[in-house]
Design a protein around this motif. Structure first.
Motif, mmCIF file in Angstrom:
data_model
loop_
_atom_site.group_PDB
_atom_site.id
_atom_site.type_symbol
_atom_site.label_atom_id
_atom_site.label_comp_id
_atom_site.label_asym_id
_atom_site.label_seq_id
_atom_site.Cartn_x
_atom_site.Cartn_y
_atom_site.Cartn_z
ATOM 1 N N ALA A 342 0.775 -1.160 0.041
ATOM 2 C CA ALA A 342 0.030 0.006 -0.192
ATOM 3 C C ALA A 342 0.739 1.219 -0.025
ATOM 4 O O ALA A 342 0.676 2.235 -0.668
ATOM 5 C CB ALA A 342 -0.823 0.131 1.241
ATOM 6 N N ASP A 402 -7.922 -0.240 3.458
ATOM 7 C CA ASP A 402 -6.451 -0.585 3.190
ATOM 8 C C ASP A 402 -6.464 -1.666 2.099
ATOM 9 O O ASP A 402 -5.853 -2.476 1.943
ATOM 10 C CB ASP A 402 -5.821 -1.345 4.334
ATOM 11 C CG ASP A 402 -6.498 -2.046 5.181
ATOM 12 O OD1 ASP A 402 -7.672 -1.861 5.328
ATOM 13 O OD2 ASP A 402 -5.892 -3.270 5.649
ATOM 14 N N LEU A 404 -6.373 -2.285 -1.057
ATOM 15 C CA LEU A 404 -5.737 -1.926 -2.241
ATOM 16 C C LEU A 404 -5.534 -3.218 -3.012
ATOM 17 O O LEU A 404 -5.239 -3.400 -4.419
ATOM 18 C CB LEU A 404 -4.458 -1.178 -1.860
ATOM 19 C CG LEU A 404 -4.679 0.198 -1.567
ATOM 20 C CD1 LEU A 404 -3.329 0.721 -1.083
ATOM 21 C CD2 LEU A 404 -5.379 1.072 -2.627
ATOM 22 N N GLY A 418 -9.564 -0.578 -2.333
ATOM 23 C CA GLY A 418 -9.350 0.361 -1.186
ATOM 24 C C GLY A 418 -10.169 1.794 -1.447
ATOM 25 O O GLY A 418 -10.879 1.705 -2.503
ATOM 26 N N ILE A 436 -3.304 6.268 4.880
ATOM 27 C CA ILE A 436 -3.036 4.821 4.334
ATOM 28 C C ILE A 436 -2.402 4.036 5.500
ATOM 29 O O ILE A 436 -2.848 2.701 5.762
ATOM 30 C CB ILE A 436 -2.356 4.707 3.052
ATOM 31 C CG1 ILE A 436 -3.142 5.288 2.006
ATOM 32 C CG2 ILE A 436 -1.920 3.609 2.789
ATOM 33 C CD1 ILE A 436 -2.340 5.638 0.739
ATOM 34 N N THR A 440 -4.037 0.765 7.381
ATOM 35 C CA THR A 440 -3.204 -0.574 7.358
ATOM 36 C C THR A 440 -3.471 -0.964 9.027
ATOM 37 O O THR A 440 -3.428 -2.080 9.401
ATOM 38 C CB THR A 440 -1.872 -0.764 6.853
ATOM 39 O OG1 THR A 440 -1.063 0.289 7.543
ATOM 40 C CG2 THR A 440 -1.739 -0.373 5.442
#
Length: 562
Positions: A342, A402, A404, A418, A436, A440
């Motif tokens: 990410a 998160d 992605l 995401g 971001i 996570t």
């Protein structure tokens, strides 16, 4: 002469690393890294369609290069005759089609450039449709064959990938005798195996990804798979019924590979396992501590005594298997499909304008351009972390999801995407980066919460891997979001060291891998503790993260202001 040297080999997503270790005291004598050349050039991959394949030659060339380099770097006379054992860990689920002799199809001339004949990397998500079909069919099955893998089968796993390859490539399907995980193939290769039926499968890969369970008497029956798709007819009969823990030997090094590596045929080759499982051992995992290997993705491991877990099953994780991490204990796995990936994604987005602009600057040669780009890549995340740490955050600051690369756990769904919300004209790169990173960490908390909610306590956190070692900003946020301390292990390469510990145990230098952990472990370098001022802020933002996630899944309307 000391004859207690062992080698641990760790296959990661981008490279393979070997370490030569003195098993008596855990001293790392030498190490070597080999970056996969074909992978580095982006061959056989298509990120837009989530196709990520790796050629077996990348693995084989790296194996030979790193082991020989370790021996040469050691400076020890006749070191090749003093090595007792080798064990291997790999990414997973990363399977490949092999013929009856156990040879990967991509090593045959007719398939050498066919991505479908190569290793299907763990993060390949081309099998989303197939995973859904497995999940849908299991709901109608008289036996719940998914109950030991969290109740949800993932597109990242063994059977979904096999079915997808069979559907899209008839030539590969017809040439396939068996389907083999990377961690099981390398020991077979090193021991000189000549028939796929002789491949010894580790309980780690079999239990967490292949639906093998002792309670079922092995794999699900052929009828389970043929009801999903007749293309799978007979495959299960060409796989395996027996599995082994990673403290057991797979055999001895073959004469061919002894010569190629500069070792002797007395070298014991251990049963293979996944990188993060051996990494948890290298990082000295303890019962009920969530051991988090944090790299491109995360793998979260927890071990617990069998007599305490009993019939408790945790829904939505990547399985719980007797002996998969530490023999004699229940090993539980979870994780996030994108963690470091990410941050890498955002870095590439931010670097794109600079890279393009440099191409148009007159008077710069290619060497200078490359030096500038490399400098930017090296410093960008460090600079973003420094600025992001200085930001004040409120409940309504920028918020991200998160997923992605989809969601691994809790409740695998690789079709999810995401998101970043709350953007405004004052939003800059550090604020997006912070959102971001926070996402996570929220994803990590969702995993811990699932364990606790399902009756498995989480007593603490252990941080392993590149992100844990290199980013104090991310680790401090992790402690704040999780509201519990996180200890960071000293070792730079816990996966390879864990493999060395298993090698020492397979060779009989230790009776149990726990004994190897105590003697060969390097301990912890620091602990991040929660900062009281941030805990309530992140608690509120975590609730917003969950609401936004439910909205992204289509489960709820977005009833909060973001």
């Amino acid at each position: 002469m000391n004859e207690s040297y062992v080698i641990g080999i760790d296959y990661g997503s981008d490279s393979v690393r070997s370490v030569l270790v003195d098993a008596i005291n855990g001293e790392e004598i030498s190490s070597s890294v080999f970056y996969y050349p074909r992978w580095k050039r982006g061959e056989y991959c298509d990120a837009a369609s989530s196709q990520f394949r790796q050629h077996p030659l990348d693995y084989i060339e790296g194996l030979e290069a790193t082991v020989r380099d370790c021996l040469q770097k050691s400076g020890i006379a006749n070191i090749g005759q003093a090595v007792r054992a080798i064990s291997v860990d790999t990414t997973g689920s990363t399977p490949i089609a092999v013929n009856e002799q156990g040879v990967p199809l991509a090593l045959l001339d007719e398939f050498k450039d066919n991505p479908n004949a190569m290793f299907v990397l763990w993060k390949d998500h081309t099998a989303v449709k197939e995973a859904k079909e497995i999940n849908d069919y299991n709901e109608t099955s008289a036996v719940d064959y998914l109950k030991y893998v969290g109740g949800v089968y993932s597109s990242e796993w063994f059977w979904a990938k096999l079915l997808h390859i069979f559907r899209v490539d008839e030539q590969v399907r017809k040439a396939t005798f068996s389907w083999v995980e990377h961690c099981d193939y390398i020991p077979f290769l090193l021991t000189g195996g000549t028939h796929a039926s002789a491949i010894k499968r580790g309980v780690c890969s079999a239990g967490h990804k292949s639906l093998w369970a002792e309670a079922f008497g092995g794999l699900p029956p052929n009828a389970f798979f043929t009801d999903i798709d007749p293309l799978l007819d007979g495959v299960v009969d060409r796989l395996f019924s027996e599995t082994y823990t990673a403290d057991k030997p797979a055999g001895n090094l073959s004469a061919e590979w002894a010569e190629r590596l500069g070792l002797s045929t007395s070298v014991i080759i251990g049963i293979g396992a996944f990188d993060c499982h051996m990494g948890a051992v290298g990082g000295q995992i303890e019962p009920y501590y969530l051991s988090k290997v944090m790299g491109t993705s995360t793998c979260d491991m927890l071990v617990a005594p069998k007599e305490e877990v009993q019939d408790t099953l945790v829904k939505g994780i990547c399985g719980q298997v007797d002996g998969s991490i530490i023999p004699g204990m229940i090993g539980m796995e979870a994780g996030q499909s994108a963690f470091g990936d990410a941050y890498a994604w955002l870095k590439q987005v931010l670097l794109w304008p600079a890279k393009q602009a440099l191409q148009d600057v007159e008077g710069l040669n290619d060497v200078v351009r490359e030096q500038v780009v490399n400098g930017l890549e090296e410093k960008l995340l460090v600079s973003l972390s420094k600025k992001a740490a200085e930001l004040s955050v409120t409940a309504t600051s920028e918020l991200a999801i998160d997923w992605l690369n989809g969601r691994r756990t809790p409740d695998a769904d690789q079709s999810l995407k995401g998101a970043i919300t709350g953007l405004h004209l004052g939003t800059d790169a550090p604020r997006i980066f912070r959102a971001i990173v926070e996402a996570t960490c929220f994803g990590a908390k969702a995993i811990a919460d699932r364990f606790v909610d399902q009756g498995i306590p989480v007593k603490g956190l252990i941080g392993l891997g590149g992100v844990a070692k290199k980013s104090p900003f991310i680790m401090q946020m992790m402690a704040n979001v999780m509201n519990m301390p996180i200890r960071i292990h000293k070792s730079e390469q816990t996966c390879a060291i864990g493999a060395a510990m298993f090698a020492a145990t397979a060779a009989g230098l230790y009776d149990h891998v726990e004994d190897a952990m105590k003697t060969m472990g390097q301990g912890f370098e620091c602990t991040y503790v929660p900062e009281e001022k941030w805990v309530p802020i992140y608690a509120e933002r975590y609730e917003r993260y969950k609401a936004l996630g439910a909205f992204m899944e289509g489960k709820e309307s977005l009833a909060i202001t973001v």
